[in-house]
Design an enzyme around this catalytic site. Structure first.
Site, PDB file in Angstrom:
ATOM      1  N   GLY A   3      -5.217   3.064  -5.534  1.00 40.12           N
ATOM      2  CA  GLY A   3      -4.429   1.877  -5.851  1.00 40.12           C
ATOM      3  C   GLY A   3      -3.254   2.121  -6.782  1.00 40.12           C
ATOM      4  O   GLY A   3      -2.793   1.183  -7.431  1.00 40.12           O
TER       5      GLY A   3
ATOM      6  N   ASN B 244       3.643  -2.171   5.579  1.00 32.21           N
ATOM      7  CA  ASN B 244       2.783  -1.030   5.224  1.00 32.21           C
ATOM      8  C   ASN B 244       3.668   0.102   4.738  1.00 32.21           C
ATOM      9  O   ASN B 244       4.836   0.198   5.103  1.00 32.21           O
ATOM     10  CB  ASN B 244       2.002  -0.572   6.459  1.00 32.21           C
ATOM     11  CG  ASN B 244       1.091   0.608   6.161  1.00 32.21           C
ATOM     12  OD1 ASN B 244       0.429   0.647   5.123  1.00 32.21           O
ATOM     13  ND2 ASN B 244       1.073   1.582   7.050  1.00 32.21           N
TER      14      ASN B 244
ATOM     15  N   HIS C  71       3.691   4.313   4.711  1.00 34.56           N
ATOM     16  CA  HIS C  71       3.034   5.498   5.280  1.00 34.56           C
ATOM     17  C   HIS C  71       3.640   6.735   4.618  1.00 34.56           C
ATOM     18  O   HIS C  71       4.863   6.824   4.487  1.00 34.56           O
ATOM     19  CB  HIS C  71       3.241   5.531   6.793  1.00 34.56           C
ATOM     20  CG  HIS C  71       2.465   6.616   7.442  1.00 34.56           C
ATOM     21  ND1 HIS C  71       1.108   6.532   7.648  1.00 34.56           N
ATOM     22  CD2 HIS C  71       2.836   7.846   7.880  1.00 34.56           C
ATOM     23  CE1 HIS C  71       0.676   7.654   8.200  1.00 34.56           C
ATOM     24  NE2 HIS C  71       1.714   8.466   8.344  1.00 34.56           N
TER      25      HIS C  71
HETATM   26  C1  GAR Z   1      -0.293   6.351  -0.294  1.00 35.77           C
HETATM   27  O1  GAR Z   1       0.318   7.608  -0.312  1.00 35.77           O
HETATM   28  C2  GAR Z   1       0.016   5.625   0.991  1.00 35.77           C
HETATM   29  O2  GAR Z   1       1.260   5.948   1.523  1.00 35.77           O
HETATM   30  C3  GAR Z   1      -1.080   6.146   1.886  1.00 35.77           C
HETATM   31  O3  GAR Z   1      -2.226   6.187   1.084  1.00 35.77           O
HETATM   32  C4  GAR Z   1      -1.821   6.498  -0.250  1.00 35.77           C
HETATM   33  C5  GAR Z   1      -2.522   5.539  -1.180  1.00 35.77           C
HETATM   34  O4  GAR Z   1      -2.356   5.940  -2.502  1.00 35.77           O
HETATM   35  N1  GAR Z   1      -1.268   5.292   3.030  1.00 35.77           N
HETATM   36  C6  GAR Z   1      -1.611   5.780   4.218  1.00 35.77           C
HETATM   37  O5  GAR Z   1      -1.834   6.959   4.408  1.00 35.77           O
HETATM   38  C7  GAR Z   1      -1.704   4.741   5.342  1.00 35.77           C
HETATM   39  N2  GAR Z   1      -1.753   5.385   6.604  1.00 35.77           N
HETATM   40  P1  GAR Z   1      -2.670   4.900  -3.675  1.00 35.77           P
HETATM   41  O6  GAR Z   1      -4.054   4.318  -3.392  1.00 35.77           O
HETATM   42  O7  GAR Z   1      -2.650   5.715  -4.925  1.00 35.77           O
HETATM   43  O8  GAR Z   1      -1.602   3.845  -3.641  1.00 35.77           O
END
Ligand code: GAR
Length: 191
Positions: A15, A105, A107
């Site tokens: 998060g 979203n 990515h």
């Molecule tokens: C982020 O890097 C986001 O781009 C990725 O998960 C991570 C979450 O980090 N999302 C994906 O891969 C979606 N396909 P966080 O929980 O520290 O924000």
């Protein structure tokens, strides 16, 4: 008087993006992060939201796919924009239709490359490094019924050096995410 725009963030993990977005809008009179929705009861994001007084909703697969619980929450909280920030489940069609072009979203790669089911977090960075790519980046896009497939709103790139690992690439990508995601959310809200 301007109507306040309400955001719901969906997140599944650490998060850090969710916290960055909450911080960005903390003192904004026109935009409020109203609720945080999470499918993992032990996820760190719940603590982060709590630290900022943002109420959380924890939900199960059945809540999400077989009930109106989440739609009810979104409507009752008068949510204008849904923000996915490290959220790993496919959004059901009922929510996509209700929030047409109002779900975004982020990515951690340059879509359409390195997207799709199973492509999240470090899996993405590992695949990019394994392919010997010289650059990666972020993609912010609208959400449709397929993984990582909706119209692209914004991309930013970072260079990959020979010494980069999935972990150092993740740091570069996160830096881009923190810089741009809140600003792009703000601009989408004004559309
Ligand atoms: C982020 O890097 C986001 O781009 C990725 O998960 C991570 C979450 O980090 N999302 C994906 O891969 C979606 N396909 P966080 O929980 O520290 O924000």
């Amino acid at each position: 008087m301007l109507k306040i725009k309400n955001i719901a963030i969906f997140a599944s993990g650490s998060g850090s993006n969710a916290e960055n977005i909450i911080r960005y809008f903390e003192n904004n009179e026109n935009v409020k992060v109203k609720i945080l929705l999470c499918n993992i009861p032990t996820a760190c994001v719940l603590k982060r939201a709590d630290n900022f007084g943002v109420p959380s909703v924890i939900f199960s697969k059945d809540d999400f796919y077989k009930s109106d619980k989440i739609i009810d929450k979104l409507l009752r909280n008068e949510i204008d924009l849904i923000v996915l920030a490290g959220f790993l489940w496919l959004v059901p069609e009922s929510i996509i239709h209700l929030y047409n072009n109002r779900i975004v979203n982020i990515h951690p790669a340059l879509l359409p490359d390195y997207g799709g089911k199973g492509m999240y977090g470090n899996n993405v960075h590992k695949a990019v490094i394994a392919d010997g790519k010289k650059e990666s980046g972020i993609t912010i896009h609208y959400v449709n019924e397929n993984y990582d497939d909706g119209d692209i709103i914004f991309q930013a790139k970072c260079a990959i050096s020979d010494t980069d690992t999935p972990e150092t690439l993740a740091q570069k990508v996160h830096a881009l995410e923190y810089e741009y995601y809140p600003k792009i959310i703000e601009s989408v809200l004004m559309r």
